[in-house]
Write an enzyme that holds these catalytic residues in place. Structure first.
Site, short mmCIF file in Angstrom:
data_model
loop_
_atom_site.label_atom_id
_atom_site.label_comp_id
_atom_site.label_asym_id
_atom_site.label_seq_id
_atom_site.Cartn_x
_atom_site.Cartn_y
_atom_site.Cartn_z
N GLY A 1 21.67 -0.32 11.90
CA GLY A 1 20.76 -0.68 13.08
C GLY A 1 19.22 -1.12 12.41
O GLY A 1 18.97 -0.71 11.17
N GLU B 1 1.22 6.99 6.96
CA GLU B 1 2.48 6.65 6.31
C GLU B 1 2.33 7.04 4.88
O GLU B 1 3.28 7.54 4.12
CB GLU B 1 2.54 5.16 6.16
CG GLU B 1 2.56 4.53 7.72
CD GLU B 1 2.90 2.93 7.72
OE1 GLU B 1 3.46 2.53 6.84
OE2 GLU B 1 2.40 2.45 8.70
N ASP C 1 15.66 0.32 12.28
CA ASP C 1 15.02 1.45 12.65
C ASP C 1 15.34 2.43 13.51
O ASP C 1 14.91 3.07 14.04
CB ASP C 1 13.46 0.88 13.13
CG ASP C 1 12.74 -0.07 12.43
OD1 ASP C 1 12.80 0.05 11.29
OD2 ASP C 1 12.22 -1.04 13.05
N ARG D 1 13.34 -8.27 4.97
CA ARG D 1 14.56 -8.91 4.87
C ARG D 1 15.39 -7.71 5.37
O ARG D 1 15.21 -6.56 5.07
CB ARG D 1 15.17 -9.23 3.51
CG ARG D 1 14.98 -10.50 3.09
CD ARG D 1 15.45 -10.66 1.74
NE ARG D 1 16.91 -10.99 1.68
CZ ARG D 1 17.74 -11.91 2.01
NH1 ARG D 1 16.95 -12.91 2.12
NH2 ARG D 1 18.99 -12.13 2.22
N ARG E 1 23.79 -13.81 2.55
CA ARG E 1 23.26 -12.28 2.25
C ARG E 1 24.00 -11.48 1.66
O ARG E 1 23.32 -10.55 0.79
CB ARG E 1 22.88 -11.63 3.89
CG ARG E 1 22.18 -10.38 3.86
CD ARG E 1 22.02 -9.84 5.33
NE ARG E 1 21.71 -10.93 6.29
CZ ARG E 1 20.24 -10.93 6.26
NH1 ARG E 1 19.34 -10.64 5.26
NH2 ARG E 1 19.85 -11.96 7.12
N HIS F 1 8.13 3.31 9.06
CA HIS F 1 7.86 2.72 10.18
C HIS F 1 6.66 3.22 10.76
O HIS F 1 6.44 4.29 11.07
CB HIS F 1 9.02 2.56 11.20
CG HIS F 1 8.78 1.85 12.22
ND1 HIS F 1 9.02 0.42 12.19
CD2 HIS F 1 8.74 1.98 13.79
CE1 HIS F 1 9.04 -0.05 13.42
NE2 HIS F 1 8.64 0.65 14.28
N SER G 1 0.86 -1.34 -0.07
CA SER G 1 -0.06 -0.27 0.03
C SER G 1 0.82 1.36 0.05
O SER G 1 0.48 2.47 -0.48
CB SER G 1 -1.16 0.14 1.15
OG SER G 1 -0.18 0.27 2.38
#
Ligand code: GRF
Length: 207
Positions: free
Chosen positions: A150, A181, A152, A98, A72, A116, A20
């Site tokens: 880190g 958001e 967030d 991820r 990764r 976030h 969204s």
């Protein structure tokens, strides 16, 4: 049409699910004169609705299956390859589930945004809305921030608050936050594209 300031900034949106926020970005960037456009959408999930939303707008949609990569760093290198191949200048994480490795974050430093569903630094990580409800806060919200190594923790670009109602469920609070958001993310992208953001330590100065 190319704006007077030059070609629009190419966005690479990374999304794992519903998409969204991607849709809000697609809608905002479709308005003539917006200084950015979505150049590619990449997902780690084949069936992500985000990929369908991209295809519906004729935007390249790339599925990078983690199982096809040994580790990764290999996955992240493929990600960078896909972004560079599409001329991306800003990476937008929009529900990408991820963790990105340090090499990727360093390579794109100052050029990755995330959204976030909490007023950071409160409630980082998963299920932020549930964390907020369980903590009993009266105000919740959304944050768009630059991504560092880190979870967030990067410098904050924009935030908006919403009230928490006594009868809120995780769903009702999430829906109220999501409205913010969808408003904040395109605005942050616009500010970046117009070169109005400067990172000074932990602070983002907005011109
Ligand atoms: C949003 O709540 C976003 O804040 C979080 O993941 C969710 C993604 O939703 N990072 P959508 O896929 O954009 O609809």
């Amino acid at each position: 049409m190319t704006p007077a300031t030059g070609a629009p900034l190419g966005l690479g949106v990374l999304a794992s699910g519903r998409g969204s926020n991607l849709q809000a970005i697609l809608d905002a960037t479709a308005v003539p004169g917006f200084p950015a456009r979505v150049a590619v959408v990449v997902s780690d999930r084949e069936r992500a609705q985000a990929l369908e939303r991209a295809r519906a707008r004729g935007v390249p949609a790339v599925w990078l299956n983690p199982k096809d990569f040994g580790d990764r760093p290999a996955y992240d290198a493929a990600l960078t390859g896909a972004l560079e191949a599409h001329g991306v200048g800003l990476v937008c994480l929009a529900g990408f589930m991820r963790i990105l490795g340090p090499a990727f974050v360093r390579a794109w430093a100052g050029r990755i945004l995330n959204v976030h569903p909490a007023l950071l630094p409160a409630f980082p990580g998963l299920a932020a809305q549930r964390q907020a409800l369980e903590h009993g806060v009266k105000v919740a919200g959304a944050t768009v921030h630059f991504v560092d190594e880190g979870v967030d923790t990067g410098p904050i670009v924009l935030q908006a608050s919403v009230p928490v109602h006594p009868d809120d469920t995780e769903e009702s609070l999430s829906a109220r936050i999501l409205v913010e958001e969808h408003r904040l993310y395109p605005e942050a992208i616009r500010l970046f594209a117009e070169r109005r953001l400067t990172i000074v330590g932990r602070r983002v100065l907005v011109r």
